[in-house]
Design a protein around this motif. Structure first.
Motif, PDB file in Angstrom:
ATOM      1  N   ALA A 126      28.807 -51.021  -3.000  1.00  0.00           N
ATOM      2  CA  ALA A 126      28.555 -51.941  -4.108  1.00  0.00           C
ATOM      3  C   ALA A 126      29.578 -53.071  -4.112  1.00  0.00           C
ATOM      4  O   ALA A 126      30.719 -52.902  -3.710  1.00  0.00           O
ATOM      5  CB  ALA A 126      28.582 -51.192  -5.434  1.00  0.00           C
ATOM      6  N   GLU A 127      29.169 -54.223  -4.578  1.00  0.00           N
ATOM      7  CA  GLU A 127      30.075 -55.365  -4.653  1.00  0.00           C
ATOM      8  C   GLU A 127      30.773 -55.434  -6.012  1.00  0.00           C
ATOM      9  O   GLU A 127      31.532 -56.363  -6.268  1.00  0.00           O
ATOM     10  CB  GLU A 127      29.302 -56.660  -4.406  1.00  0.00           C
ATOM     11  CG  GLU A 127      28.707 -56.741  -3.003  1.00  0.00           C
ATOM     12  CD  GLU A 127      27.995 -58.049  -2.741  1.00  0.00           C
ATOM     13  OE1 GLU A 127      27.565 -58.238  -1.598  1.00  0.00           O
ATOM     14  OE2 GLU A 127      27.894 -58.870  -3.684  1.00  0.00           O
ATOM     15  N   ARG A 128      30.510 -54.455  -6.850  1.00  0.00           N
ATOM     16  CA  ARG A 128      31.125 -54.403  -8.184  1.00  0.00           C
ATOM     17  C   ARG A 128      31.167 -52.953  -8.636  1.00  0.00           C
ATOM     18  O   ARG A 128      30.614 -52.067  -7.975  1.00  0.00           O
ATOM     19  CB  ARG A 128      30.296 -55.231  -9.177  1.00  0.00           C
ATOM     20  CG  ARG A 128      28.854 -54.753  -9.268  1.00  0.00           C
ATOM     21  CD  ARG A 128      28.035 -55.571 -10.258  1.00  0.00           C
ATOM     22  NE  ARG A 128      26.646 -55.146 -10.298  1.00  0.00           N
ATOM     23  CZ  ARG A 128      26.180 -54.129 -10.996  1.00  0.00           C
ATOM     24  NH1 ARG A 128      27.011 -53.394 -11.743  1.00  0.00           N
ATOM     25  NH2 ARG A 128      24.894 -53.810 -10.978  1.00  0.00           N
ATOM     26  N   GLY A 129      31.827 -52.714  -9.771  1.00  0.00           N
ATOM     27  CA  GLY A 129      31.801 -51.385 -10.340  1.00  0.00           C
ATOM     28  C   GLY A 129      30.418 -51.044 -10.873  1.00  0.00           C
ATOM     29  O   GLY A 129      29.618 -51.936 -11.181  1.00  0.00           O
TER      30      GLY A 129
ATOM     31  N   ARG B  30      33.299 -47.514 -18.959  1.00  0.00           N
ATOM     32  CA  ARG B  30      31.852 -47.671 -18.783  1.00  0.00           C
ATOM     33  C   ARG B  30      31.478 -47.938 -17.325  1.00  0.00           C
ATOM     34  O   ARG B  30      30.368 -47.624 -16.894  1.00  0.00           O
ATOM     35  CB  ARG B  30      31.325 -48.819 -19.663  1.00  0.00           C
ATOM     36  CG  ARG B  30      31.374 -48.524 -21.153  1.00  0.00           C
ATOM     37  CD  ARG B  30      30.834 -49.714 -21.946  1.00  0.00           C
ATOM     38  NE  ARG B  30      30.849 -49.461 -23.372  1.00  0.00           N
ATOM     39  CZ  ARG B  30      29.884 -48.852 -24.045  1.00  0.00           C
ATOM     40  NH1 ARG B  30      28.801 -48.455 -23.404  1.00  0.00           N
ATOM     41  NH2 ARG B  30      29.981 -48.651 -25.339  1.00  0.00           N
ATOM     42  N   VAL B  31      32.396 -48.542 -16.590  1.00  0.00           N
ATOM     43  CA  VAL B  31      32.130 -48.929 -15.205  1.00  0.00           C
ATOM     44  C   VAL B  31      33.167 -48.265 -14.309  1.00  0.00           C
ATOM     45  O   VAL B  31      34.340 -48.164 -14.670  1.00  0.00           O
ATOM     46  CB  VAL B  31      32.189 -50.464 -15.042  1.00  0.00           C
ATOM     47  CG1 VAL B  31      32.046 -50.870 -13.589  1.00  0.00           C
ATOM     48  CG2 VAL B  31      31.100 -51.120 -15.882  1.00  0.00           C
ATOM     49  N   TYR B  32      32.718 -47.824 -13.123  1.00  0.00           N
ATOM     50  CA  TYR B  32      33.605 -47.094 -12.222  1.00  0.00           C
ATOM     51  C   TYR B  32      33.598 -47.714 -10.836  1.00  0.00           C
ATOM     52  O   TYR B  32      32.597 -48.290 -10.389  1.00  0.00           O
ATOM     53  CB  TYR B  32      33.177 -45.624 -12.135  1.00  0.00           C
ATOM     54  CG  TYR B  32      33.261 -44.934 -13.474  1.00  0.00           C
ATOM     55  CD1 TYR B  32      32.169 -44.953 -14.351  1.00  0.00           C
ATOM     56  CD2 TYR B  32      34.420 -44.312 -13.875  1.00  0.00           C
ATOM     57  CE1 TYR B  32      32.248 -44.362 -15.589  1.00  0.00           C
ATOM     58  CE2 TYR B  32      34.505 -43.714 -15.124  1.00  0.00           C
ATOM     59  CZ  TYR B  32      33.426 -43.745 -15.975  1.00  0.00           C
ATOM     60  OH  TYR B  32      33.515 -43.161 -17.202  1.00  0.00           O
ATOM     61  N   ARG B  33      34.720 -47.600 -10.162  1.00  0.00           N
ATOM     62  CA  ARG B  33      34.846 -48.047  -8.785  1.00  0.00           C
ATOM     63  C   ARG B  33      35.765 -47.068  -8.055  1.00  0.00           C
ATOM     64  O   ARG B  33      36.364 -46.178  -8.676  1.00  0.00           O
ATOM     65  CB  ARG B  33      35.413 -49.462  -8.708  1.00  0.00           C
ATOM     66  CG  ARG B  33      36.851 -49.587  -9.189  1.00  0.00           C
ATOM     67  CD  ARG B  33      37.328 -51.010  -9.038  1.00  0.00           C
ATOM     68  NE  ARG B  33      38.753 -51.133  -9.338  1.00  0.00           N
ATOM     69  CZ  ARG B  33      39.440 -52.259  -9.243  1.00  0.00           C
ATOM     70  NH1 ARG B  33      38.823 -53.356  -8.853  1.00  0.00           N
ATOM     71  NH2 ARG B  33      40.726 -52.289  -9.520  1.00  0.00           N
TER      72      ARG B  33
END
Length: 275
Positions: free
Chosen positions: A40-43, A80-83
């Motif tokens: 992915a290019e983002r979380g 809320r967002v993960y990487r």
């Protein structure tokens, strides 16, 4: 007793005869989470991960929770967002050492050392630390004290500021949420606001020249290394005692040489910025 697995059957992507007995579904899904986030290019949110892997949201949440707990994932400030998290590096460090970043950079660092006569280094960020992956010592006798495996706080050194420049202000605030910034010299940032200014200046300039910022009597020139997607994945520098440098040639010679080396490593990693 479980029979040993026939090595001839261990071909990636090709099921063995007893595939269903050998396969661990939870482990497979957990690794798929890491693969999806790496691509992915983002979380991504838990819902997005569930959709991309093809599992229920509750199952995806349990996988994210486990990987987050173990340090393989990082969450945004609101969770809320993960990487991918820094512990992922531990899984592939041996491979990295033999096949990827270090191998790609080795020849470039040696050429940089030979051109400048100063020791050259490659480093990455591991949470709040700068971790030195490689050190190519000077042939002049002016040796560096930063050897492979050395860790230093990212906040106190130019390489760290360049490595932190890939983070947003909110991410940096979360990383240093306890407000504790170590001091190495009087030039070390004393608070988060000062650190953020240093990071922003380093990012805008594209390199950092240091005289005594990390060690009194020592100097360095540092530059970032970018991956294919344009993210800062590493930093390089030349550093050593002041007597190793000709300071009247800092901007005309040393800085261009370091930038050229950083660009060469970045290009080997697939980074070609728009003209």
């Amino acid at each position: 007793m479980t029979a040993p697995i026939d090595r001839q059957k261990l071909i990636p992507g090709v099921p063995a005869e007893n595939h269903e007995s050998y396969l661990v579904p939870g482990l497979e899904r957990g690794l798929r989470v890491l693969e999806v986030l790496a691509a992915a290019e983002r979380g991504l949110t838990v819902r997005e991960l569930a959709q991309r892997i093809g599992i229920g949201r509750s199952s995806a949440f349990r996988l994210v929770y486990t990987l987050r707990f173990m340090g393989f994932l990082e969450g945004s400030p609101d969770e809320r967002v993960y990487r991918l998290g820094p512990r992922v590096l531990n899984l592939g460090f041996a491979y990295l050492n033999g096949q990827s970043l270090i191998q790609v950079a080795q020849g470039v660092l040696e050429a940089l050392r030979d051109a400048t006569g100063v020791s050259a280094h490659l480093a990455i960020r591991d949470r709040r630390d700068v971790l030195f992956l490689d050190c190519v010592q000077s042939r002049s006798g002016y040796l560096t004290t930063f050897n492979t495996g050395t860790r230093l706080p990212a906040s106190v050194m130019p390489m760290g500021w360049l490595l932190l420049s890939d983070m947003s202000a909110r991410e940096m605030a979360d990383l240093y949420r306890d407000g504790a910034l170590p001091a190495r010299t009087p030039d070390s940032p004393a608070d988060l606001a000062t650190l953020m200014r240093n990071v922003a200046q380093a990012a805008a300039l594209g390199h950092v020249v240091s005289r005594g910022m990390v060690d009194r009597g020592g100097s360095s020139v540092a530059a970032p290394v970018f991956d294919q997607s344009g993210h800062v994945v590493a930093a390089i520098d030349i550093s050593g005692p002041d007597v190793a440098f000709r300071f009247d040639e800092m901007d005309s010679f040393y800085v261009p040489e370091v930038l050229k080396a950083a660009r060469a490593i970045s290009e080997r990693l697939g980074y070609f910025p728009a003209a």
